[in-house]
Write an enzyme that holds these catalytic residues in place. Sequence first.
Site, PDB file in Angstrom:
ATOM      1  CD  GLN A  82      -0.934  -8.812  -0.027  1.00  0.00           C
ATOM      2  OE1 GLN A  82      -0.274  -7.777  -0.038  1.00  0.00           O
ATOM      3  NE2 GLN A  82      -1.980  -8.978   0.737  1.00  0.00           N
ATOM      4  CB  CYS A  95      -0.989   0.027   1.151  1.00  0.00           C
ATOM      5  SG  CYS A  95      -1.322  -1.536   1.934  1.00  0.00           S
ATOM      6  CG  HIS A 127      -3.276  -0.218  -3.027  1.00  0.00           C
ATOM      7  ND1 HIS A 127      -2.192  -0.999  -3.322  1.00  0.00           N
ATOM      8  CD2 HIS A 127      -3.649  -0.528  -1.756  1.00  0.00           C
ATOM      9  CE1 HIS A 127      -1.902  -1.740  -2.257  1.00  0.00           C
ATOM     10  NE2 HIS A 127      -2.761  -1.482  -1.300  1.00  0.00           N
ATOM     11  NE  ARG A 154       1.552  -9.632   4.872  1.00  0.00           N
ATOM     12  CZ  ARG A 154       0.286  -9.574   4.506  1.00  0.00           C
ATOM     13  NH1 ARG A 154      -0.575 -10.453   4.985  1.00  0.00           N
ATOM     14  NH2 ARG A 154      -0.132  -8.645   3.679  1.00  0.00           N
ATOM     15  CG  ASP A 176      -2.014  -5.361  -2.749  1.00  0.00           C
ATOM     16  OD1 ASP A 176      -3.209  -5.227  -2.478  1.00  0.00           O
ATOM     17  OD2 ASP A 176      -1.090  -5.213  -1.933  1.00  0.00           O
ATOM     18  CE  LYS A 227     -10.552  -8.489   7.301  1.00  0.00           C
ATOM     19  NZ  LYS A 227      -9.469  -9.434   7.264  1.00  0.00           N
ATOM     20  CG  HIS A 244      -6.035  -1.402   1.029  1.00  0.00           C
ATOM     21  ND1 HIS A 244      -4.688  -1.153   1.174  1.00  0.00           N
ATOM     22  CD2 HIS A 244      -6.672  -0.429   1.721  1.00  0.00           C
ATOM     23  CE1 HIS A 244      -4.528  -0.075   1.929  1.00  0.00           C
ATOM     24  NE2 HIS A 244      -5.706   0.380   2.274  1.00  0.00           N
TER      25      HIS A 244
END
Length: 399
Positions: free
Chosen positions: A149, A102, A153, A131, A151, A232, A278
């Site tokens: 990921q 992000c 945005h 992570r 991802d 979410k 996200h």
Amino acid sequence: MSIEKEVEKRNHRKLGQELELFMSMEEAPGMPFFLPNGMVIRNELENYWKQKHQKAGYQEIKTPIMMKQQLWEQSGHWDHYHENMYFSNVDEQNYAIKPMSCPGAVLIFNSKRRSYRELPIRYAELGLVHRHELSGSLSGLLRVRSFTQDDAHLFVREDQIESEVDKVLDLIDEFYSEFGFSYKLELSTRPEDFMGSVEIWDKAESALESVLKKKELPYQINQGDGAFYGPKIDFHILDSLGRSWQCGTVQLDFQMPGKFNCQYIGEDNKPQIPIMIHRAIYGSIERFMAILIEHFAGEFPLWLSPVQARILPISDAHVSYAYQLKEHLEIAGLRIEVDDRVEKIGLKIREAEKQKIPYMMIIGDQEVENKSLAMRKHREGNLGQMKIEAVVDQLRGEK
Ligand SMILES: [Zn+2]
């Protein structure tokens, strides 16, 4: 077959080894190595993802894996996510390895002056994140320490929230349908450790709920399970054994844009703060691959199969035609192997079956003579003699 046996047969670690898809090594616990066969699947998944996102109006970006500590303090990850992060020191400055993409997307948004006319801006990123997970919990591709990921945005105006979330839900539905997954939805609300005001949280939660209701999608509420920056919607897909896996997520964020001074110039010529969405569809490529391996029991649809067909010449005399055929099929965009060993045809067929290769093409005197092949399908057996053009049409039609 009992369910336990079926689960064991589909175990992605076992199949990953048998089909040579990936490996795990002591040298990097929780950080999988992808083998050539696994990379074919991975690349197909990523290419499919890229095509779909381009069509849906996303722009692809790539942001650094490692960024300065101060950025993570600003984003709130330092306070809320510190224990799961990895750190480094370069030129006497502290850095963190990104656990999420992000803040990178925010820096790109902020690199230019933005107008209300440009919104929504949809940045998609296949971002490699790290992570920290406890070593005891690591498992194959399902629980790892480094993963990609899928991802995105989205920077949107307040009046665009519902229509954008709506489109994201449609896109996710398209993906899961492609793999034959049905799914369940969960709406997660304000956690104890939340950022921002209760009023904004309520607004965000009701926006998500309103889209779900308008689309008449059934959902369950997970009280207090939202991310620290916003509520979410999570997607739990159901595999062929009826097991549920959390994959996709759509998160509304009213916090981060403010923390990073994101702005666009509104219709009234005044600066406004955008809202961030996200979202991820596969969740992580690694984890999604693990689920796919088990869902399909290693018998992937043709477009994901590392080797789509293997040519099996009956004797040495048929090998040169086998390679001509291979070249022809490869030009047509298919992934082909030739088993040119001096072995009995029965053995070659058994091995190809065991490796779950979708098609076998058997070549003998007759096939060389009339420029054809004897087609055999995994599990189904003989499909009879076919001309090359007909084979190309059939396989491309199936892809
Ligand atoms: Zn994000």
